[in-house]
Write a protein that holds these residues in place. Structure first.
Motif, mmCIF file in Angstrom:
data_model
loop_
_atom_site.group_PDB
_atom_site.id
_atom_site.type_symbol
_atom_site.label_atom_id
_atom_site.label_comp_id
_atom_site.label_asym_id
_atom_site.label_seq_id
_atom_site.Cartn_x
_atom_site.Cartn_y
_atom_site.Cartn_z
ATOM 1 N N HIS A 51 0.848 -1.187 0.000
ATOM 2 C CA HIS A 51 0.000 0.000 0.000
ATOM 3 C C HIS A 51 0.886 1.240 0.000
ATOM 4 O O HIS A 51 1.731 1.397 0.861
ATOM 5 C CB HIS A 51 -0.906 0.023 1.227
ATOM 6 N N ASP A 53 -0.598 4.316 -0.041
ATOM 7 C CA ASP A 53 -1.394 5.314 0.662
ATOM 8 C C ASP A 53 -1.660 4.832 2.084
ATOM 9 O O ASP A 53 -2.241 3.763 2.271
ATOM 10 C CB ASP A 53 -2.707 5.521 -0.088
ATOM 11 N N GLU A 56 -5.097 3.408 2.811
ATOM 12 C CA GLU A 56 -5.349 2.031 2.381
ATOM 13 C C GLU A 56 -4.888 1.040 3.442
ATOM 14 O O GLU A 56 -5.555 0.046 3.695
ATOM 15 C CB GLU A 56 -4.622 1.741 1.073
ATOM 16 N N ASP A 59 -7.365 0.949 6.308
ATOM 17 C CA ASP A 59 -8.538 0.150 5.972
ATOM 18 C C ASP A 59 -8.221 -1.342 6.064
ATOM 19 O O ASP A 59 -9.035 -2.127 6.541
ATOM 20 C CB ASP A 59 -9.036 0.489 4.566
ATOM 21 N N ARG A 60 -7.047 -1.734 5.626
ATOM 22 C CA ARG A 60 -6.633 -3.152 5.631
ATOM 23 C C ARG A 60 -6.521 -3.709 7.045
ATOM 24 O O ARG A 60 -6.849 -4.864 7.288
ATOM 25 C CB ARG A 60 -5.302 -3.281 4.890
#
Length: 116
Positions: A51, A53, A56, A59-60
């Motif tokens: 990732h 960003d 991101e 979120d993961r």
């Protein structure tokens, strides 16, 4: 160049909870950072979900490896299998602490609204 300094790039990895944070000093003196789960320290980056960003990555890591929601970002249930690399210092801070800063900024760190 001061004594003991080198013009060669070098890496240093430190752990913070379940995070492994690697600092790389580039040939021109800039620092770049990589974050991954400590259990993934020996894995090649291309073996992990990469990732660029920090959002991101956030979120993961909201779910455990078993797919369970992680309501507490600091719980010892951080999933494995991801890497966030080539970060500058600001991106490193966003990736490692943005959910905590967001809760304090909104006055909900303890789960209740701030009355002050």
């Amino acid at each position: 160049m001061a004594d003991g300094e080198s013009d060669e790039p070098h890496d240093a990895t430190r752990t913070w909870g379940q995070l492994a944070i690697t600092t790389t000093r580039t040939a021109n003196g800039n620092r770049r950072y990589e974050i991954r789960h400590v259990e993934d320290r020996g894995a090649e980056s291309d073996e992990l979900d990469s990732h660029a960003d920090p959002a991101e990555t956030r979120d993961r890591v909201r779910f455990t490896d078993d797919g369970e929601y992680r309501p507490l970002a600091t719980a010892a249930t951080l999933p494995t299998g991801w890497v966030c690399s080539d970060l500058d210092a600001d991106e490193l801070l966003r990736a490692s602490s943005s959910s905590t800063r967001r809760r304090f900024r909104t006055g909900t760190a303890s789960g209740t609204a701030n009355s002050t």
